[in-house]
Design an enzyme around this catalytic site. Structure first.
Site, PDB file in Angstrom:
ATOM      1  N   ARG A  43       0.824  -1.215   0.000  1.00 27.52           N
ATOM      2  CA  ARG A  43       0.000   0.000   0.000  1.00 27.52           C
ATOM      3  C   ARG A  43       0.856   1.263   0.000  1.00 27.52           C
ATOM      4  O   ARG A  43       0.584   2.216  -0.727  1.00 27.52           O
ATOM      5  CB  ARG A  43      -0.925   0.005   1.220  1.00 27.52           C
ATOM      6  CG  ARG A  43      -1.969  -1.085   1.246  1.00 27.52           C
ATOM      7  CD  ARG A  43      -2.763  -0.977   2.550  1.00 27.52           C
ATOM      8  NE  ARG A  43      -3.821  -1.971   2.635  1.00 27.52           N
ATOM      9  CZ  ARG A  43      -3.650  -3.189   3.121  1.00 27.52           C
ATOM     10  NH1 ARG A  43      -2.457  -3.563   3.549  1.00 27.52           N
ATOM     11  NH2 ARG A  43      -4.657  -4.041   3.192  1.00 27.52           N
ATOM     12  N   HIS A  95      -6.968   4.775   5.649  1.00 28.94           N
ATOM     13  CA  HIS A  95      -7.991   3.881   6.190  1.00 28.94           C
ATOM     14  C   HIS A  95      -7.479   3.096   7.395  1.00 28.94           C
ATOM     15  O   HIS A  95      -8.224   2.330   7.991  1.00 28.94           O
ATOM     16  CB  HIS A  95      -8.469   2.908   5.107  1.00 28.94           C
ATOM     17  CG  HIS A  95      -7.495   1.801   4.817  1.00 28.94           C
ATOM     18  ND1 HIS A  95      -6.309   2.022   4.172  1.00 28.94           N
ATOM     19  CD2 HIS A  95      -7.529   0.480   5.102  1.00 28.94           C
ATOM     20  CE1 HIS A  95      -5.655   0.879   4.060  1.00 28.94           C
ATOM     21  NE2 HIS A  95      -6.352  -0.072   4.619  1.00 28.94           N
ATOM     22  N   GLU A 108      -6.848  -0.598  16.864  1.00 31.10           N
ATOM     23  CA  GLU A 108      -6.042   0.299  16.042  1.00 31.10           C
ATOM     24  C   GLU A 108      -5.340   1.381  16.848  1.00 31.10           C
ATOM     25  O   GLU A 108      -4.387   1.994  16.374  1.00 31.10           O
ATOM     26  CB  GLU A 108      -6.928   0.945  14.963  1.00 31.10           C
ATOM     27  CG  GLU A 108      -6.149   1.670  13.883  1.00 31.10           C
ATOM     28  CD  GLU A 108      -7.040   2.154  12.760  1.00 31.10           C
ATOM     29  OE1 GLU A 108      -6.587   2.998  11.959  1.00 31.10           O
ATOM     30  OE2 GLU A 108      -8.194   1.688  12.667  1.00 31.10           O
ATOM     31  N   ARG A 155       1.210  -3.422   6.907  1.00 30.35           N
ATOM     32  CA  ARG A 155       0.225  -4.352   7.447  1.00 30.35           C
ATOM     33  C   ARG A 155      -0.246  -5.312   6.376  1.00 30.35           C
ATOM     34  O   ARG A 155      -0.504  -4.926   5.244  1.00 30.35           O
ATOM     35  CB  ARG A 155      -0.987  -3.574   7.997  1.00 30.35           C
ATOM     36  CG  ARG A 155      -2.090  -4.460   8.538  1.00 30.35           C
ATOM     37  CD  ARG A 155      -3.217  -3.609   9.100  1.00 30.35           C
ATOM     38  NE  ARG A 155      -3.895  -2.839   8.074  1.00 30.35           N
ATOM     39  CZ  ARG A 155      -4.858  -3.314   7.284  1.00 30.35           C
ATOM     40  NH1 ARG A 155      -5.229  -4.574   7.384  1.00 30.35           N
ATOM     41  NH2 ARG A 155      -5.439  -2.539   6.381  1.00 30.35           N
ATOM     42  N   GLY A 157      -6.270  -7.920   5.511  1.00 30.61           N
ATOM     43  CA  GLY A 157      -7.149  -8.857   6.204  1.00 30.61           C
ATOM     44  C   GLY A 157      -6.804  -9.079   7.656  1.00 30.61           C
ATOM     45  O   GLY A 157      -7.440  -9.892   8.328  1.00 30.61           O
ATOM     46  N   ALA A 203      -6.429  -6.422  10.031  1.00 31.69           N
ATOM     47  CA  ALA A 203      -6.686  -5.242  10.855  1.00 31.69           C
ATOM     48  C   ALA A 203      -7.447  -5.580  12.129  1.00 31.69           C
ATOM     49  O   ALA A 203      -7.214  -4.993  13.182  1.00 31.69           O
ATOM     50  CB  ALA A 203      -7.460  -4.196  10.049  1.00 31.69           C
TER      51      ALA A 203
END
Length: 288
Positions: free
Chosen positions: A19, A129, A159, A169, A172, A174
């Site tokens: 990401r 996000h 979080e 990360r 899937g 989180a």
């Protein structure tokens, strides 16, 4: 299997990168608009059929029957032609045949891309996000002070904590930190005094009846429950009251409200499994 192009129809990154890498390339290539085109050929569309159907209904993905139609997409403006798009797709197929490209990509799915169509396309942009940083905790979920010592009585999970995933990360995962540390903390916290059991001569108060449970509900009646104050949705001829669940829905309340007072079977089955309804009890049966 999709490819990402800038507003001039050029690839600029390994689409399968992390990401932070893909987002970093987007910030370098077009920091002003931060809008890019996600292009999928027919093979990719079939591989992601469930998602394509959902995003098409939401207006986030468009279908183009030919490359010529794709080249006329409003997103490109005056910068892209069918010829230039064909060149980008031909180059991608050539790189796929050689097993690598200028960005170090090694896995090329659903090629060739230089076909006559159909194509699916949508606009993508980087968003925040998930936050990688946060409060420091020990393996038991105690919040640590500046000297890495546990602060008595203070715990953290989810979080808000930092360091669990490192610099990046895995997709899937989180919720893993929420479940793992939330459970660990919950099991060790002191439990308050339990309610006193009813005496033998004191019968417990009956549970309140669920209004409408098992009753026959007409489409006309259901149609009157289409707001945030009362939202009913029919799924496989069973009517569910999702009013109290609206704010908890991961995709937002609006995703349910769009089908409030209606039959939502098709959209539900497109993205959910039947097991996801196990936490809900139908309030009645839908009848014609």
């Amino acid at each position: 299997g999709g490819i990402v192009l800038d507003s001039r129809g050029h690839r600029f990154a390994d689409e399968l990168g992390t990401r932070d890498y893909v987002t970093g390339r987007m910030l370098q290539v077009d920091p002003q608009s931060l809008k890019f085109a996600l292009i999928m050929n027919e093979a990719t569309g079939k591989a992601a059929e469930t998602h394509i159907g959902l995003y098409t209904k939401k207006g986030l993905i468009q279908r183009f029957e030919t490359l010529s139609d794709l080249a006329k997409w409003d997103f490109w403006g005056m910068f892209v032609s069918e010829k230039s798009l064909r060149q980008s797709l031909d180059k991608y197929d050539k790189d796929a045949a050689e097993g690598t490209d200028a960005f170090g990509k090694k896995y090329f799915h659903n090629v060739p891309y230089s076909t006559n169509g159909p194509f699916y396309a949508g606009i993508v942009t980087p968003v925040i996000h998930y936050c990688m940083g946060g409060i420091a905790i020990d393996p038991e979920g105690h919040v640590l002070d500046k000297k890495d010592q546990p602060i008595p009585g203070l715990h953290a999970a989810g979080e808000v904590i930092g360091g669990l995933h490192g610099k990046n990360r895995l997709g899937g995962n989180a919720l893993s930190e929420c479940v793992v540390f939330g459970r660990a903390i919950g099991k060790k916290l002191p439990i308050g005094q339990q309610p006193t059991a009813a005496k033998p001569d004191q019968a417990p108060a009956p549970l309140p009846a669920v209004q409408g449970k098992g009753k026959r509900i007409t489409k006309a009646e259901m149609a009157t429950h289409s707001t945030a104050e009362s939202c009913w949705v029919a799924i496989n001829d069973k009517v569910y009251d999702f009013t109290t669940f609206l704010d908890e829905h991961p995709a937002g309340a609006e995703a349910i409200l769009r089908f409030g007072g209606q039959d939502g079977t098709e959209i539900f089955e497109a993205i959910h499994t039947p097991e996801m309804l196990e936490d809900f009890s139908p309030i009645g049966d839908l009848v014609s």
